[in-house]
Design an enzyme around this catalytic site. Structure first.
Site, PDB file in Angstrom:
ATOM      1  N   ASP A 175       0.889  -1.348  -0.006  1.00 30.75           N
ATOM      2  CA  ASP A 175       0.048   0.004  -0.092  1.00 30.75           C
ATOM      3  C   ASP A 175       0.637   1.203  -0.118  1.00 30.75           C
ATOM      4  O   ASP A 175       2.069   1.096   0.037  1.00 30.75           O
ATOM      5  CB  ASP A 175      -0.670   0.088   1.142  1.00 30.75           C
TER       6      ASP A 175
ATOM      7  N   TYR B 262     -14.423   6.337 -14.415  1.00 25.91           N
ATOM      8  CA  TYR B 262     -14.505   5.264 -13.174  1.00 25.91           C
ATOM      9  C   TYR B 262     -15.176   4.207 -13.716  1.00 25.91           C
ATOM     10  O   TYR B 262     -14.729   2.952 -13.625  1.00 25.91           O
ATOM     11  CB  TYR B 262     -15.309   5.670 -11.954  1.00 25.91           C
TER      12      TYR B 262
ATOM     13  N   LYS C  41     -13.479   0.404 -14.283  1.00 21.16           N
ATOM     14  CA  LYS C  41     -13.812  -0.794 -13.685  1.00 21.16           C
ATOM     15  C   LYS C  41     -14.577  -1.766 -14.391  1.00 21.16           C
ATOM     16  O   LYS C  41     -14.703  -2.945 -14.317  1.00 21.16           O
ATOM     17  CB  LYS C  41     -15.072  -0.394 -12.537  1.00 21.16           C
TER      18      LYS C  41
END
Length: 252
Positions: A36, A158, A162
């Protein structure tokens, strides 16, 4: 795949669905590396589950390759990869007479889709080096969204990114089938994560009113339970699984 003793990487594992998945895999006996951003809670999460932490910027494609290679080397292999990192923005194709800027669209696609494929191609390579167990070498799980199927107004970038993740699942599974590597995506609805932690019940209610049941945000551990079930069940492959309480996003 029997999770016990397997080597796993969770990208985006410092919080939310990624953290819950890292914890769930470790609880099942996997050896987990958390990847991360620098400055995230990733190191604390990894320490708590007996794993390791690697800071990563998934949009630094060359740097991500080096980080992934280092994590796999320390793990001693890679059997399970779960990719949850990503994000988005809200902009209409036309807004107040002006077109959606191309830079923002590209940035969102880079963050969600290109970075996911970059990680996948590398993860698949590392998995291909494994000795097969019941003919299987690895499992890759990506994170899509129900916006991939019912994107809302302002989600054009977005949704495109996706939807690409959802569409890759079958093709990549077919590509990697001869190596014994499965590929799936999970498409969550609105989940309770850091981005939504400050929402009140009154704010949440209209956002989940289209759900069949339960009419609430998803919980990170519910994503993790599905991820674990995917790893466990070899017949799950080549598809994007909705995790959405029967919700279908309205236009806005």
């Amino acid at each position: 795949m029997d999770i016990t003793g397997k080597k796993a990487i969770v990208v985006g594992g410092a919080s939310g669905m990624g953290r819950a998945t890292a914890e769930a895999l470790a609880a099942q006996g996997a050896i987990v590396a958390v990847l991360d951003r620098e400055g995230s809670a990733g190191k604390d999460v990894a320490t708590a589950i007996g794993g390791t932490f690697y800071p990563i910027d998934i949009t630094d494609f060359e740097g991500a390759e080096e980080t992934l290679a280092a994590a796999v080397t320390e793990l001693g292999g890679l059997h399970i990869a779960v990719n949850t990192a990503g994000g988005g923005t809200v902009k209409k194709t036309l807004s107040r007479g002006k077109p959606h800027d191309l830079e923002t669209f590209r940035n969102v696609v880079d963050l969600n889709l290109i970075s996911t494929f970059n990680l996948n191609r590398l993860q698949a390579f590392h998995m291909s080096q494994n000795e097969p167990e019941d003919s299987e070498r690895g499992v890759i799980i990506n994170t899509s969204s129900i916006a991939a199927f019912e994107g809302q107004i302002g989600q054009v970038a977005y949704t495109a990114s996706k939807a690409g993740i959802a569409a890759m699942a079958l093709v990549m599974a077919r590509d990697l089938g001869p190596q014994g590597i499965r590929v799936l995506a999970i498409a969550p609805s609105l989940f309770s994560t850091g981005a939504t932690a400050a929402f009140t019940d009154e704010q949440v209610a209209p956002l989940v009113e289209d759900a069949a049941f339960p009419k609430r945000m998803g919980r990170p551990e519910e994503y993790a339970k599905l991820a674990v079930a995917i790893v466990d069940n070899q017949m799950l492959n080549g598809q994007c699984l909705r995790l959405d309480a029967g919700q279908r996003f309205a236009p806005r």
